[in-house]
Write an enzyme that holds these catalytic residues in place. Structure first.
Site, PDB file in Angstrom:
ATOM      1  N   ARG A  76       0.856  -1.187   0.000  1.00 42.55           N
ATOM      2  CA  ARG A  76       0.000   0.000   0.000  1.00 42.55           C
ATOM      3  C   ARG A  76       0.891   1.236   0.000  1.00 42.55           C
ATOM      4  O   ARG A  76       1.655   1.458   0.945  1.00 42.55           O
ATOM      5  CB  ARG A  76      -0.901   0.001   1.235  1.00 42.55           C
ATOM      6  CG  ARG A  76      -1.711   1.269   1.410  1.00 42.55           C
ATOM      7  CD  ARG A  76      -2.598   1.184   2.647  1.00 42.55           C
ATOM      8  NE  ARG A  76      -3.427   2.368   2.795  1.00 42.55           N
ATOM      9  CZ  ARG A  76      -3.206   3.332   3.686  1.00 42.55           C
ATOM     10  NH1 ARG A  76      -2.187   3.283   4.524  1.00 42.55           N
ATOM     11  NH2 ARG A  76      -4.011   4.379   3.736  1.00 42.55           N
ATOM     12  N   HIS A 120      -2.831  10.952   0.293  1.00 39.16           N
ATOM     13  CA  HIS A 120      -2.351  10.767   1.663  1.00 39.16           C
ATOM     14  C   HIS A 120      -1.691  12.093   2.069  1.00 39.16           C
ATOM     15  O   HIS A 120      -0.512  12.164   2.350  1.00 39.16           O
ATOM     16  CB  HIS A 120      -1.382   9.583   1.730  1.00 39.16           C
ATOM     17  CG  HIS A 120      -1.167   9.019   3.115  1.00 39.16           C
ATOM     18  ND1 HIS A 120      -1.280   7.683   3.400  1.00 39.16           N
ATOM     19  CD2 HIS A 120      -0.830   9.617   4.283  1.00 39.16           C
ATOM     20  CE1 HIS A 120      -1.010   7.465   4.687  1.00 39.16           C
ATOM     21  NE2 HIS A 120      -0.732   8.640   5.247  1.00 39.16           N
ATOM     22  N   GLU A 165      -7.427   8.588   5.765  1.00 33.32           N
ATOM     23  CA  GLU A 165      -7.739   9.323   6.992  1.00 33.32           C
ATOM     24  C   GLU A 165      -8.178  10.769   6.747  1.00 33.32           C
ATOM     25  O   GLU A 165      -7.510  11.712   7.189  1.00 33.32           O
ATOM     26  CB  GLU A 165      -6.536   9.303   7.947  1.00 33.32           C
ATOM     27  CG  GLU A 165      -6.094   7.900   8.330  1.00 33.32           C
ATOM     28  CD  GLU A 165      -5.096   7.881   9.485  1.00 33.32           C
ATOM     29  OE1 GLU A 165      -4.645   8.951   9.906  1.00 33.32           O
ATOM     30  OE2 GLU A 165      -4.779   6.781   9.963  1.00 33.32           O
ATOM     31  N   ASN A 293      -7.617   1.932   9.597  1.00 35.85           N
ATOM     32  CA  ASN A 293      -6.342   2.177  10.280  1.00 35.85           C
ATOM     33  C   ASN A 293      -6.602   2.180  11.777  1.00 35.85           C
ATOM     34  O   ASN A 293      -7.515   2.856  12.246  1.00 35.85           O
ATOM     35  CB  ASN A 293      -5.750   3.533   9.882  1.00 35.85           C
ATOM     36  CG  ASN A 293      -5.255   3.562   8.442  1.00 35.85           C
ATOM     37  OD1 ASN A 293      -5.295   2.555   7.740  1.00 35.85           O
ATOM     38  ND2 ASN A 293      -4.786   4.715   8.011  1.00 35.85           N
ATOM     39  N   TYR A 295      -4.655   2.227  15.749  1.00 38.05           N
ATOM     40  CA  TYR A 295      -3.469   2.271  16.612  1.00 38.05           C
ATOM     41  C   TYR A 295      -3.808   2.173  18.090  1.00 38.05           C
ATOM     42  O   TYR A 295      -3.066   1.596  18.864  1.00 38.05           O
ATOM     43  CB  TYR A 295      -2.678   3.572  16.362  1.00 38.05           C
ATOM     44  CG  TYR A 295      -2.047   3.607  14.983  1.00 38.05           C
ATOM     45  CD1 TYR A 295      -0.818   3.009  14.750  1.00 38.05           C
ATOM     46  CD2 TYR A 295      -2.702   4.195  13.907  1.00 38.05           C
ATOM     47  CE1 TYR A 295      -0.246   2.993  13.488  1.00 38.05           C
ATOM     48  CE2 TYR A 295      -2.136   4.188  12.635  1.00 38.05           C
ATOM     49  CZ  TYR A 295      -0.910   3.593  12.441  1.00 38.05           C
ATOM     50  OH  TYR A 295      -0.348   3.570  11.196  1.00 38.05           O
ATOM     51  N   GLU A 370      -3.554   0.075   8.022  1.00 38.24           N
ATOM     52  CA  GLU A 370      -2.413   0.512   8.833  1.00 38.24           C
ATOM     53  C   GLU A 370      -2.576  -0.005  10.246  1.00 38.24           C
ATOM     54  O   GLU A 370      -3.666   0.091  10.827  1.00 38.24           O
ATOM     55  CB  GLU A 370      -2.315   2.046   8.953  1.00 38.24           C
ATOM     56  CG  GLU A 370      -1.791   2.742   7.745  1.00 38.24           C
ATOM     57  CD  GLU A 370      -1.692   4.252   7.951  1.00 38.24           C
ATOM     58  OE1 GLU A 370      -1.508   4.706   9.107  1.00 38.24           O
ATOM     59  OE2 GLU A 370      -1.820   4.972   6.949  1.00 38.24           O
TER      60      GLU A 370
HETATM   61  C1  FCB Z   1      -1.575   7.590  10.437  1.00 32.72           C
HETATM   62  C2  FCB Z   1      -1.105   8.048   9.076  1.00 32.72           C
HETATM   63  C3  FCB Z   1       0.228   7.497   8.672  1.00 32.72           C
HETATM   64  C4  FCB Z   1       1.186   7.400   9.832  1.00 32.72           C
HETATM   65  C5  FCB Z   1       0.548   6.737  11.012  1.00 32.72           C
HETATM   66  C6  FCB Z   1       1.456   6.575  12.205  1.00 32.72           C
HETATM   67  O1  FCB Z   1      -2.414   8.554  10.968  1.00 32.72           O
HETATM   68  O2  FCB Z   1      -2.041   7.684   8.093  1.00 32.72           O
HETATM   69  O3  FCB Z   1       0.712   8.281   7.621  1.00 32.72           O
HETATM   70  O4  FCB Z   1       1.717   8.629  10.109  1.00 32.72           O
HETATM   71  O5  FCB Z   1      -0.587   7.417  11.403  1.00 32.72           O
END
Ligand code: FCB
Length: 463
Positions: A76, A120, A165, A293, A295, A370
């Site tokens: 990607r 992006h 995002e 995505n 985290y 992600e």
């Molecule tokens: C996301 C982004 C990516 C990267 C990660 C850690 O928000 O899409 O570009 O910076 O966080």
């Protein structure tokens, strides 16, 4: 224990153009908002810029070989608009297109599936000068850019993702101002939300027309929002943040309308008159796969009106809020462990998110586009990076995906963020997410232990 995945599950790695390419003034590329922003003193930790970044533009074949050596199914990447259409209008730039054409052909030659993101975050500076995403015309400019690049690469790209995002582009770019272009105008942030959604629809239509065999997708950073208590006030705070963070996108893109509570919550900021008849229908173009995505999680509570404000929402600090209309919501720090970003590690949040999406959109396949972690990497005497925390993070989140799949969520793939260390936006090169280390002095690539581990994990699913 490593959980099982079917042989057709897609394993990949992700990057983004401005974060890795460098070569910002070569072959006709013009500045994007991130060039301007990173060159503005005080905006980026350490004064870093993407001028050289990981120098991927000049090391394309070497980086493609790493993907191949990792044994990955898919890559990607994102396309830099100002390379393909310098200045954001007019004809495509053959040299810019050629770079991505070589990238795609290089992937295909290695048996790796290209997954391309059109946007992006690197908006041509000229378009920001003309008003940026708060202005409707930017969506039409995006459509024109999409026509140029999708026309050139077409079905060679397996999956076209319109946006990465859009939450960040709108709220961090125009609300809190910690991302480019650094504006702090709540009404503009909400207008940007809408024009990004509209541009998704316009660009998506172009993909359908010019690359009919490709898949259409969009990647969202949906928030897993938990109220601090079961009180009505805290539950309402979570609802309000869910509207701004999640339903402001899921609504128009998947349900064909903005949620009524979002419009009511933000009525003192904007009347949403920038939403024109037919926009929501356009934005709701059916997609083939939703990019997710993930985290970390978000913990909110209603502000009591007197205590000092708490704004630990995981995004860079700013005196301006990225949450328009949510002045009475506090974002609480969460228990650890935490990554170097200060983000709490909670794989159950990923399972929860995937199951929510499965419940609300049962027929929509998903991909984790992600997931990964920054930790303070140490280079050992032998040159290796024993990044055990990153391995644990990725392993646990991959297992969290397996949990969601077991409960019915249709998750088709997982892309680790990131293939290599890169320019982490306002945190510059200080935060490292790569499974491959970049030495920013020599630009040498070295596999961290996590790269070796990921390769073995992927190979292990193939029986
Ligand atoms: C996301 C982004 C990516 C990267 C990660 C850690 O928000 O899409 O570009 O910076 O966080």
């Amino acid at each position: 224990m490593d959980r099982d995945f079917p042989p057709d599950f897609v394993w990949g790695a992700a990057t983004a153009s401005y974060q890795i390419e460098g070569a910002v003034a070569e072959d006709g590329r013009t500045p994007s908002i991130w060039d301007t922003f990173s060159h503005t003193p005080g905006r980026i930790l350490g004064g870093d810029t993407g001028d050289v970044a990981a120098d991927h533009y000049h090391r394309l074949d070497e980086d493609l070989d790493h993907l191949s050596d990792l044994g990955l199914d898919a890559y990607r990447f994102s396309i830099a608009w100002p390379r393909v259409q310098p200045g954001g209008s007019g004809p495509v730039n053959p040299a810019g297109v050629d770079f991505y054409s070589r990238l795609v052909d290089g992937l295909l030659a290695r048996g790796i599936t290209p997954v391309a993101t059109l946007y992006h975050w690197d908006l041509p500076q000229e378009l920001e000068d003309a008003g940026g995403w708060p202005v409707r015309d930017t969506a039409y400019r995006f459509e024109e850019y999409a026509r140029g690049i999708v026309g050139a690469l077409g079905d060679r790209v397996r999956t076209w993702t319109t946006f990465n995002e859009p939450w960040c582009s709108a709220y961090l770019g125009y609300g809190s101002g910690v991302h480019a272009p650094g504006r702090t105008e709540p009404a503009a942030a909400l207008a940007a939300v809408h024009h990004l959604n509209l541009a998704h629809g316009l660009g998506g239509r172009v993909v359908r027309e010019l690359a009919p065999a490709a898949q259409l997708s969009v990647t969202l950073n949906l928030h897993v929002i938990r109220p601090a208590s079961g009180s009505d006030a805290d539950v309402d705070a979570a609802r309000r943040i869910d509207a701004l963070a999640n339903r402001a996108f899921l609504g128009p893109l998947l349900d064909g309308a903005y949620p009524a509570d979002l419009l009511a919550d933000t009525a003192s900021i904007t009347d949403w008159s920038f939403v024109q008849d037919g926009d929501e229908r356009l934005a709701a173009i059916p997609i083939d796969v939703l990019g997710v995505n993930y985290y970390s999680t978000t913990l909110v509570q209603a502000w009591d009106g007197v205590s000092p404000r708490v704004t630990a929402d995981g995004h860079a600090n700013s005196p301006h809020t990225p949450w328009p209309g949510a002045d009475a919501v506090d974002f609480l720090p969460q228990p650890g462990p935490h990554t170097a970003m200060g983000w709490n590690v909670d794989p159950t949040g990923l399972t929860e998110l995937l199951l929510r999406l499965h419940r609300e959109y049962p027929d929509l396949p998903m991909m984790i586009t992600e997931n990964g972690a920054a930790f303070p990497d140490v280079v050992a005497a032998d040159g290796a990076v024993h990044d055990v925390e990153r391995i644990a993070y990725i392993r646990d989140h991959v297992n969290a995906v397996a949990d969601a799949r077991e409960k019915g969520a249709d998750v088709r793939g997982y892309f680790v963020w990131s293939l290599m260390d890169n320019f982490e936006w306002s945190f510059g090169f200080e935060r490292r997410f790569g499974i491959i280390r970049i030495d920013y002095d020599t630009l040498q690539r070295t596999w961290k232990d996590s790269a070796h581990w990921y390769k073995a994990r992927v190979a292990g699913t193939r029986g």
